[in-house]
Structures are given as C-alpha cells and as structure tokens.
Design a protein around this motif. Sequence first.
Motif, mmCIF file in Angstrom:
data_model
loop_
_atom_site.group_PDB
_atom_site.id
_atom_site.type_symbol
_atom_site.label_atom_id
_atom_site.label_comp_id
_atom_site.label_asym_id
_atom_site.label_seq_id
_atom_site.Cartn_x
_atom_site.Cartn_y
_atom_site.Cartn_z
ATOM 1 N N ARG A 1 0.502 3.204 15.054
ATOM 2 C CA ARG A 1 -0.677 3.416 15.913
ATOM 3 C C ARG A 1 -1.496 4.629 15.472
ATOM 4 O O ARG A 1 -2.715 4.559 15.332
ATOM 5 C CB ARG A 1 -0.223 3.606 17.356
ATOM 6 C CG ARG A 1 -1.366 3.813 18.348
ATOM 7 C CD ARG A 1 -0.836 4.206 19.714
ATOM 8 N NE ARG A 1 -0.189 5.522 19.677
ATOM 9 C CZ ARG A 1 1.034 5.765 20.129
ATOM 10 N NH1 ARG A 1 1.777 4.794 20.641
ATOM 11 N NH2 ARG A 1 1.535 6.989 20.061
ATOM 12 N N ASP A 2 -0.799 5.759 15.224
ATOM 13 C CA ASP A 2 -1.495 7.020 14.993
ATOM 14 C C ASP A 2 -1.674 7.378 13.521
ATOM 15 O O ASP A 2 -2.544 8.187 13.180
ATOM 16 C CB ASP A 2 -0.735 8.165 15.684
ATOM 17 C CG ASP A 2 -0.603 7.954 17.183
ATOM 18 O OD1 ASP A 2 -1.468 7.264 17.758
ATOM 19 O OD2 ASP A 2 0.378 8.467 17.761
ATOM 20 N N GLY A 3 -0.815 6.838 12.632
ATOM 21 C CA GLY A 3 -0.857 7.216 11.229
ATOM 22 C C GLY A 3 -0.300 8.610 11.016
ATOM 23 O O GLY A 3 0.308 9.207 11.901
ATOM 24 N N GLY A 4 -0.516 9.137 9.803
ATOM 25 C CA GLY A 4 -0.042 10.480 9.494
ATOM 26 C C GLY A 4 0.559 10.539 8.103
ATOM 27 O O GLY A 4 0.602 9.544 7.368
ATOM 28 N N PRO A 5 1.035 11.727 7.702
ATOM 29 C CA PRO A 5 1.630 11.886 6.371
ATOM 30 C C PRO A 5 2.980 11.191 6.267
ATOM 31 O O PRO A 5 3.715 11.079 7.247
ATOM 32 C CB PRO A 5 1.766 13.399 6.221
ATOM 33 C CG PRO A 5 1.859 13.906 7.622
ATOM 34 C CD PRO A 5 1.011 12.994 8.453
ATOM 35 N N LEU A 6 3.308 10.725 5.048
ATOM 36 C CA LEU A 6 4.576 10.044 4.818
ATOM 37 C C LEU A 6 5.078 10.364 3.418
ATOM 38 O O LEU A 6 4.328 10.315 2.442
ATOM 39 C CB LEU A 6 4.413 8.531 4.956
ATOM 40 C CG LEU A 6 5.704 7.705 4.788
ATOM 41 C CD1 LEU A 6 6.558 7.826 6.045
ATOM 42 C CD2 LEU A 6 5.382 6.244 4.517
ATOM 43 N N GLU A 7 6.347 10.732 3.324
ATOM 44 C CA GLU A 7 7.016 10.903 2.031
ATOM 45 C C GLU A 7 8.505 10.684 2.249
ATOM 46 O O GLU A 7 9.124 11.346 3.093
ATOM 47 C CB GLU A 7 6.767 12.278 1.433
ATOM 48 C CG GLU A 7 7.340 12.423 0.026
ATOM 49 C CD GLU A 7 6.938 13.717 -0.658
ATOM 50 O OE1 GLU A 7 7.085 13.806 -1.895
ATOM 51 O OE2 GLU A 7 6.487 14.649 0.040
ATOM 52 N N ILE A 8 9.083 9.743 1.503
ATOM 53 C CA ILE A 8 10.480 9.344 1.688
ATOM 54 C C ILE A 8 11.134 9.157 0.324
ATOM 55 O O ILE A 8 10.525 8.612 -0.608
ATOM 56 C CB ILE A 8 10.577 8.037 2.508
ATOM 57 C CG1 ILE A 8 10.087 8.263 3.943
ATOM 58 C CG2 ILE A 8 11.998 7.489 2.513
ATOM 59 C CD1 ILE A 8 9.949 6.993 4.754
ATOM 60 N N CYS B 1 -3.632 5.880 7.705
ATOM 61 C CA CYS B 1 -4.665 5.905 8.741
ATOM 62 C C CYS B 1 -4.118 5.304 10.036
ATOM 63 O O CYS B 1 -3.143 4.551 10.013
ATOM 64 C CB CYS B 1 -5.887 5.108 8.287
ATOM 65 S SG CYS B 1 -6.719 5.777 6.837
ATOM 66 N N PRO B 2 -4.745 5.613 11.165
ATOM 67 C CA PRO B 2 -4.360 4.940 12.422
ATOM 68 C C PRO B 2 -4.513 3.424 12.293
ATOM 69 O O PRO B 2 -5.376 2.925 11.565
ATOM 70 C CB PRO B 2 -5.357 5.516 13.432
ATOM 71 C CG PRO B 2 -5.761 6.840 12.867
ATOM 72 C CD PRO B 2 -5.788 6.638 11.381
ATOM 73 N N ASP C 1 0.818 -1.220 0.000
ATOM 74 C CA ASP C 1 0.000 0.000 0.000
ATOM 75 C C ASP C 1 0.852 1.270 0.000
ATOM 76 O O ASP C 1 0.337 2.371 0.198
ATOM 77 C CB ASP C 1 -0.959 0.014 1.190
ATOM 78 C CG ASP C 1 -0.237 -0.025 2.540
ATOM 79 O OD1 ASP C 1 0.998 -0.218 2.549
ATOM 80 O OD2 ASP C 1 -0.910 0.133 3.574
ATOM 81 N N LEU C 2 2.144 1.124 -0.261
ATOM 82 C CA LEU C 2 3.047 2.265 -0.292
ATOM 83 C C LEU C 2 3.141 2.813 -1.719
ATOM 84 O O LEU C 2 3.653 2.143 -2.624
ATOM 85 C CB LEU C 2 4.430 1.847 0.204
ATOM 86 C CG LEU C 2 5.511 2.929 0.244
ATOM 87 C CD1 LEU C 2 5.133 4.061 1.187
ATOM 88 C CD2 LEU C 2 6.849 2.321 0.666
ATOM 89 N N VAL C 3 2.648 4.028 -1.923
ATOM 90 C CA VAL C 3 2.716 4.669 -3.232
ATOM 91 C C VAL C 3 4.186 4.897 -3.582
ATOM 92 O O VAL C 3 4.924 5.534 -2.825
ATOM 93 C CB VAL C 3 1.948 6.006 -3.230
ATOM 94 C CG1 VAL C 3 2.146 6.741 -4.557
ATOM 95 C CG2 VAL C 3 0.469 5.767 -2.972
ATOM 96 N N THR C 4 4.627 4.351 -4.716
ATOM 97 C CA THR C 4 6.042 4.411 -5.089
ATOM 98 C C THR C 4 6.188 4.792 -6.549
ATOM 99 O O THR C 4 5.517 4.237 -7.416
ATOM 100 C CB THR C 4 6.730 3.058 -4.829
ATOM 101 O OG1 THR C 4 6.623 2.732 -3.437
ATOM 102 C CG2 THR C 4 8.199 3.108 -5.226
ATOM 103 N N ARG C 5 7.084 5.748 -6.789
ATOM 104 C CA ARG C 5 7.460 6.139 -8.149
ATOM 105 C C ARG C 5 8.980 6.021 -8.272
ATOM 106 O O ARG C 5 9.696 6.367 -7.341
ATOM 107 C CB ARG C 5 7.002 7.562 -8.452
ATOM 108 C CG ARG C 5 5.495 7.735 -8.447
ATOM 109 C CD ARG C 5 5.094 9.191 -8.597
ATOM 110 N NE ARG C 5 3.648 9.363 -8.623
ATOM 111 C CZ ARG C 5 2.881 9.488 -7.542
ATOM 112 N NH1 ARG C 5 3.435 9.470 -6.343
ATOM 113 N NH2 ARG C 5 1.579 9.631 -7.653
ATOM 114 N N ARG C 6 9.441 5.563 -9.448
ATOM 115 C CA ARG C 6 10.874 5.299 -9.615
ATOM 116 C C ARG C 6 11.367 5.950 -10.903
ATOM 117 O O ARG C 6 11.070 5.475 -11.999
ATOM 118 C CB ARG C 6 11.152 3.800 -9.634
ATOM 119 C CG ARG C 6 12.632 3.434 -9.732
ATOM 120 C CD ARG C 6 12.844 1.929 -9.663
ATOM 121 N NE ARG C 6 12.235 1.381 -8.471
ATOM 122 C CZ ARG C 6 11.228 0.500 -8.479
ATOM 123 N NH1 ARG C 6 10.727 0.066 -9.623
ATOM 124 N NH2 ARG C 6 10.726 0.060 -7.348
#
Length: 284
Positions: A112-119, A47-48, A17-22
Amino acid sequence: MRQVLNQYPAQRDDIADLVTRRPLPGPGLPQVDPFLFLNHHGPQTYCPGNSGLPFGPHPHRGFETVSFILKGEMAHLDSGGHESVIRAGGVQWMTAGSGLIHAEISPASFKRDGGPLEILQLWVNLPGRLKMTKPAYTGLQREDIPAIPVDGGVVNLISGGFGGVRGPIESLTDVAMMTVELEAGAKVDLPAPSGRAVFFYVVAGSPSANGTPIKPQHLATFAVDGDTITVKTEAPATILYGHADPIGQPVMSHGPFVMNTREEIVRAIEDYNAGLFGKPPVVR
C-alpha cells in the motif's frame, strides 16, 4: 591472515521489477561449499500501490534458506504453519529439510505505502545425513540479534560465535553467519577458523580484507593459510560474513531442490507432486 584469492562480481538478473544481483553461483564459482547461492535484491524504492515481492508459494528440499532484511519488510508463510513479518534488520532462517512450501512476499502495508527495500537471500547446503531432517523456521527481529560493538562499527551475530557471544540461531551444521556494519576508519578482525570455508560478500562500500581492496557487490574467496580476516574501511561498508565446515559431497540441484543424486531429485519431485510437502500457504 588468509590471502584473498579472487573476487567475483554479482551478475545482474532482475526478477520482474525486483532489482537482483547474484554473485553465487557465477562464472568460475559454482559454490563456496557449503554456501550454494546468494541473491542480492535492491536496494530500490517501491512506489505506493506496488505488487511487492514476487516469491509466491514454492517448494524446497535438502538445504536451508537464510534471508537478511536490510531495508523494508518481508512476510513469510509456509506449509508447516509458520507465519511472520520481519522488519528491517531482521533475519529469517528456514530449514527446508525433507520438504516445505513457503512464500516470501511483501505485507499489505508495504504494498500500500511502498518504501525502500533491500534483501539478501542465501542458500546453505545440508549434508546427506540431514537432507531429510524435519523442516523448521525461525524469524528474528533486529532486537533479537546481538549487536556486538567493534572498532568503528558493529557485528550483528545471527549464528555461531563472535567476541565471546553466541548468536540466537543454533545451526544444524555449526554455520556462523553475521552482518558487519562499518563506518569510515573502522577496523575489525573476523574469525576464519582453520579448515573452514569463508563467505565474504560486500553489500556496500569497498573495504579491504587482509590488505586487499574488495569491490562493492563482489564475493571474495580466500586461501586457507590463516585463521583471521582483518577488515579496514576508508568509507562506510556493509559485509555479509560467515564461515562453515565444507561438506565435500556431490551436489545435485534442480530448481528448488538440492540433493546428492539424480535419484533423490526425482524422488523430491514425486513427493512434492504427491502433496507430501504439505498444503501450500494461502497468500492473501
């Protein structure tokens, strides 16, 4: 100023479920020597009660991995005993060298809490003489990274030099790496020393490089006809930027191993299976 030769779109390749572009490697662009690989994960919001990042224990040999945590958090554990949780704005620089097993996962609080992610996860090759160097790891929080003001923005300097400042990472091969955060109307001259390969990836926005607009989530390549890249923006933009000396050696890769010959790949697999990379980190 260096002329833009081409720009290559990041290809969508989600991991669970991790949106990935390469953007690298991609069609027509196997590498930008010594830069081998870039995954752009996110941006997205978890999501949490999520499962977090899917990168459990796995081995590497023969190169370096650099992870830029733009949003969210990432935990690192490896067979060398290194362990950290890096927050937004921080960077992880790992020298796999002769062999290391690491895990890049989400801390319990994020799951546990979720939140925004971009790496952003970048692979940087090592020359043959350094492929079996001792593994190492450095984790930097945002406050450990010099933020150098420029006209309408900031350069976050991880390694190499910019504006008379040195980044906190002293790369084995003198790689310069930085993230560039620009507001609308910004202008900055980025160094592109003669003979060096340039890495220029637009994370967000659509800045121009030496007068050529670069599309969002595209990797630009440049001629070697100058020593400066002038970036201008009409809207906010974020760029991953670096430069390094090309290695100019054969690249033989197999999954998580990057060596010079097939025989070295076979040896890497044998050494890993024999437990010579150490014990895999325990992920809780």
